[in-house]
Design a protein around this motif. Sequence first.
Motif, PDB file in Angstrom:
ATOM      1  N   SER A 314       0.854  -1.557  -0.436  1.00 27.35           N
ATOM      2  CA  SER A 314      -0.054  -0.137  -0.018  1.00 27.35           C
ATOM      3  C   SER A 314       0.714   0.940   0.304  1.00 27.35           C
ATOM      4  N   VAL A 315       1.999   0.634  -0.211  1.00 28.21           N
ATOM      5  CA  VAL A 315       3.008   2.888  -0.361  1.00 28.21           C
ATOM      6  C   VAL A 315       2.171   3.243  -1.301  1.00 28.21           C
ATOM      7  N   GLY A 316       2.984   4.396  -1.116  1.00 28.12           N
ATOM      8  CA  GLY A 316       1.837   5.615  -1.058  1.00 28.12           C
ATOM      9  C   GLY A 316       3.036   6.611  -1.984  1.00 28.12           C
ATOM     10  N   SER A 317       2.971   7.777  -3.068  1.00 29.19           N
ATOM     11  CA  SER A 317       3.470   8.767  -3.716  1.00 29.19           C
ATOM     12  C   SER A 317       4.691   8.998  -3.175  1.00 29.19           C
ATOM     13  N   ALA A 318       4.658   8.774  -1.193  1.00 21.27           N
ATOM     14  CA  ALA A 318       6.305   9.512  -1.195  1.00 21.27           C
ATOM     15  C   ALA A 318       7.603   8.226  -1.329  1.00 21.27           C
ATOM     16  N   ALA A 319       7.239   6.590  -1.532  1.00 24.56           N
ATOM     17  CA  ALA A 319       7.796   5.615  -2.045  1.00 24.56           C
ATOM     18  C   ALA A 319       8.363   6.753  -3.494  1.00 24.56           C
ATOM     19  N   ASP A 320       8.199   7.355  -4.466  1.00 21.74           N
ATOM     20  CA  ASP A 320       8.560   7.349  -5.298  1.00 21.74           C
ATOM     21  C   ASP A 320       9.519   9.207  -4.686  1.00 21.74           C
ATOM     22  N   VAL A 321       9.567   9.198  -4.445  1.00 25.24           N
ATOM     23  CA  VAL A 321       9.657  10.510  -3.745  1.00 25.24           C
ATOM     24  C   VAL A 321      11.283   9.740  -3.312  1.00 25.24           C
ATOM     25  N   TYR A 322      11.254   8.684  -2.642  1.00 29.11           N
ATOM     26  CA  TYR A 322      12.495   8.684  -2.044  1.00 29.11           C
ATOM     27  C   TYR A 322      13.051   8.133  -2.953  1.00 29.11           C
ATOM     28  N   SER A 323      12.895   6.765  -3.826  1.00 29.09           N
ATOM     29  CA  SER A 323      13.326   6.269  -5.049  1.00 29.09           C
ATOM     30  C   SER A 323      14.133   7.199  -6.174  1.00 29.09           C
ATOM     31  N   LEU A 324      13.165   8.801  -6.688  1.00 26.15           N
ATOM     32  CA  LEU A 324      13.669   9.257  -7.071  1.00 26.15           C
ATOM     33  C   LEU A 324      15.137  10.500  -6.353  1.00 26.15           C
ATOM     34  N   GLY A 325      15.029  10.514  -4.931  1.00 26.91           N
ATOM     35  CA  GLY A 325      15.882  11.133  -4.501  1.00 26.91           C
ATOM     36  C   GLY A 325      17.420  10.431  -4.401  1.00 26.91           C
ATOM     37  N   CYS A 326      17.257   8.605  -5.027  1.00 27.05           N
ATOM     38  CA  CYS A 326      18.448   7.953  -4.658  1.00 27.05           C
ATOM     39  C   CYS A 326      19.133   8.589  -6.029  1.00 27.05           C
ATOM     40  N   THR A 327      17.873   8.348  -7.179  1.00 19.26           N
ATOM     41  CA  THR A 327      17.688   8.264  -8.632  1.00 19.26           C
ATOM     42  C   THR A 327      18.563  10.283  -8.052  1.00 19.26           C
TER      43      THR A 327
END
Length: 483
Positions: A314-327
């Motif tokens: 049930s992860v939300g859009s903040a998960a994509d923020v973290y992954s984009l931060g890693c990127t």
Amino acid sequence: MIDSGSIEKSVLNAAESSVRTSPGMTAADEIGIIRATLNVLVTKGHLGEADAANVIGSTLTQLDLFREASLASGLGLTSQVLNDAENAVRLLPDNKSVDEAAIAKAVADRLVEQGLLTPFQAAQLLMGRKKFQLGHYRILSQIGKGGMGLVFLAEHELMGRKVAIKVLPRKKVTEQSEEAFRHEIRMLGRLDHENLVRAIDAGFDGNVFYMVTEFIDGLDLNRLVKQYGRLTDDVAASIISQAARALGHAHENKIVHRDVKPGNIFVGFDGCVKLLDLGLARSEADGEASSFSGVVGTIDYIAPEQLDKNSAGSVGSAADVYSLGCTLYYTVTGNPPYPGGDRGHKARAHLDPKPISKREIQKNAKHSSTGFCDVIYGMLLKEPSDRYQSMDEVIDSLGNWLPQNPQQAVMNWMSSSPEANPHDEWVLSGDDLLEDGNENIALEQPGRGLGQDQSQSSMQAEVLQVAVRSIIVGVGVSVLVAG
């Protein structure tokens, strides 16, 4: 065969005669006649399949097999074209005494020089492969390869339009991989944004599922950094902000990507950035079941909550923020935030409540400003509620480093860097077939959460056993976690 006593001359003559008089068979197609005659003998029980294969192996040279594949390929190569190329090759002084395999290679090279074949097509024909068509699209070259499939550059046979085709070979299809492939097609069909790769067509041909998308001439972000080196703050901001716009559009449509990483961000030589691979995306649309409710992602870029079995589905859009931060971290340091150790070590590092420190980010991003590193830090906070809460916030925070025309800035930077070749040909293994039988500023605003380095989080850092398995086209990795 007659000399060996394995078959009577009258039987052989009768089989050959029936073949030569059959509709569609021409006297010039000697290889076709041989194969068809052997098929007749096998069908009538006069010859075993193994014996027929031995005859082919001992009778036909590599040049014969190249000619046969070329004529059957649908690439427009005629007997006359092949004869002309062969005659020109044999007239060269250096080719007087070479074997047929070398002649076949020289003929293929000549056809490439004449623009009648691409290097990829020539290499495939030399291996006896004949299938270069998927629906209305002719395969020109291979431009990508992943654990579950291939990506080809192709051309519409009537319109002449260049496209990219993602292929899932039937022999590699599992229930999960097929669902991921169909899921990506559905997700792309729902979205339309200038920074998302656009789907054009999809279908099933013989033994493969395929999806047709626009072709982008450029490099994925992973290859771009490896080839050109670390990015400057303005170029990194220009690329990541475009990817953030695509993700923001997906989030507005209740879709969470869940596998944001450099390999899924494509940078065109025109400076336009495209987000790829929605095969692992999670839809929050009303009435739509989530695909892949388990823990999925790529271990170097996965958000902590994606590794928590209680929240993975049930992860939300903040998960994509973290992954984009890693990127983003990768673009200015050349490495993901936690580059060392095995997958279990990396998972525990992501799950550690203490985020990577601002000092560590600054040390590794040697050419980045303090404010820029603050933005990265704000994206990499471990608690989802502490990070930037939307892609608009990310874009706003990168605003101090964004040039007036981000796309032009990226294009200028790439053109002034070492020359890249995005069309390197892949060397294919025996499994990589389309045949039916074979089934990678002056003013600075602080980012979010930029007081003291966060050392606590509500997320428990469980020690997890991580098992990784390849899942879909691209280098996406699904991480299965047990508590």
